[in-house]
Scaffold this motif. Structure first.
Motif, mmCIF file in Angstrom:
data_model
loop_
_atom_site.group_PDB
_atom_site.id
_atom_site.type_symbol
_atom_site.label_atom_id
_atom_site.label_comp_id
_atom_site.label_asym_id
_atom_site.label_seq_id
_atom_site.Cartn_x
_atom_site.Cartn_y
_atom_site.Cartn_z
ATOM 1 N N ASP A 62 -10.890 6.660 5.592
ATOM 2 C CA ASP A 62 -11.662 4.874 5.948
ATOM 3 C C ASP A 62 -10.354 4.183 6.570
ATOM 4 O OD1 ASP A 62 -10.945 2.084 4.978
ATOM 5 O OD2 ASP A 62 -11.675 2.993 3.069
ATOM 6 N N GLU A 63 -10.577 3.569 7.186
ATOM 7 C CA GLU A 63 -10.231 2.905 8.463
ATOM 8 C C GLU A 63 -8.900 1.867 7.917
ATOM 9 O OE1 GLU A 63 -8.912 2.277 12.839
ATOM 10 O OE2 GLU A 63 -10.094 3.388 12.047
ATOM 11 N N GLY A 64 -9.673 0.972 7.236
ATOM 12 C CA GLY A 64 -8.583 -0.079 6.922
ATOM 13 C C GLY A 64 -7.996 0.559 5.950
ATOM 14 N N ALA A 65 -8.130 1.484 5.285
ATOM 15 C CA ALA A 65 -7.268 1.915 3.849
ATOM 16 C C ALA A 65 -6.288 2.804 4.389
ATOM 17 C CB ALA A 65 -7.210 2.676 2.821
ATOM 18 N N ARG A 107 -7.443 6.968 -3.377
ATOM 19 C CA ARG A 107 -9.183 6.923 -2.950
ATOM 20 C C ARG A 107 -8.706 7.836 -2.096
ATOM 21 N NH1 ARG A 107 -9.496 0.931 -0.754
ATOM 22 N NH2 ARG A 107 -10.167 1.728 0.312
ATOM 23 N N ARG A 108 -8.132 9.146 -1.891
ATOM 24 C CA ARG A 108 -7.746 10.146 -0.319
ATOM 25 C C ARG A 108 -9.155 11.168 -1.263
ATOM 26 N NH1 ARG A 108 -5.707 14.803 0.071
ATOM 27 N NH2 ARG A 108 -4.368 15.427 -2.014
ATOM 28 N N PRO A 109 -9.529 11.238 -0.611
ATOM 29 C CA PRO A 109 -10.750 11.749 -0.988
ATOM 30 C C PRO A 109 -10.059 13.825 -0.925
ATOM 31 C CG PRO A 109 -11.186 11.533 1.862
ATOM 32 C CD PRO A 109 -9.943 10.753 1.051
ATOM 33 N N ARG A 110 -9.923 14.427 -1.907
ATOM 34 C CA ARG A 110 -9.702 15.444 -2.045
ATOM 35 C C ARG A 110 -10.572 16.910 -1.094
ATOM 36 N NH1 ARG A 110 -5.706 17.024 -4.783
ATOM 37 N NH2 ARG A 110 -6.854 18.433 -5.416
#
Length: 161
Positions: A62-65, A107-110
């Motif tokens: 995610d660019e923004g995050a 919000r980090r995807p696994r």
């Protein structure tokens, strides 16, 4: 200049027993210590910010995050610059802050990389997702090239000859 260390240089004077080379340079050249620290922080940031930001973006997908996490870590680094300078590896301590912030982000995807120790996963991401050469990735993580290569090889073994 070697002669300056012994008092025979263009700025003269004998170094005090308790001052470092950098402190003597500041004293003899009339530079303000705060200005020197500011330049050092700016140089450190210029060197590492692109890699740190890219790492955060690809890790969070995610660019923004990613940009937000990297910006927050840079704020921490600048606020605790003296603490980072006390570390054995300034870049290594800064990297730990970034890696922790990224890996602990809600919000980090696994991914399959979660099964690896964090440094090994970071090394893999820097090489394969961010696209850094091994020596540049090692520098970003604050490691010697040989240590980085060893860590990286735990994830991507060398092909059999």
């Amino acid at each position: 200049m070697i002669t300056a260390k012994y008092g025979g240089g263009p700025h003269g004077g004998t170094p005090r027993a308790d001052e470092s080379c950098a402190e003597r340079t500041v004293r003899t050249q009339g530079m303000d210590t705060e200005a020197v620290e500011s330049v050092a922080r700016a140089a450190f940031r210029a060197r590492f910010e692109p890699a740190y930001r890219q790492f955060a973006v690809v890790s969070l997908r995610d660019e923004g995050a990613g940009a937000d996490v990297a910006a927050a870590v840079w704020t921490q680094i600048e606020q605790d610059w003296a603490g980072l300078l006390a570390c054995a590896s300034t870049a290594g301590c800064a990297w730990q802050r970034l890696s922790s912030a990224v890996h602990n982000h809600p919000r980090r995807p696994r991914s399959a990389l979660d099964e690896l120790p964090r440094p090994a996963a970071d090394a893999f991401l820097l090489r394969h997702r961010v696209g850094l050469e091994a020596d540049r990735a090692a520098e970003a993580m604050g490691m010697e090239s040989a240590a980085f290569e060893s860590l990286y090889r735990t994830v991507v073994p060398r092909p059999a000859a």
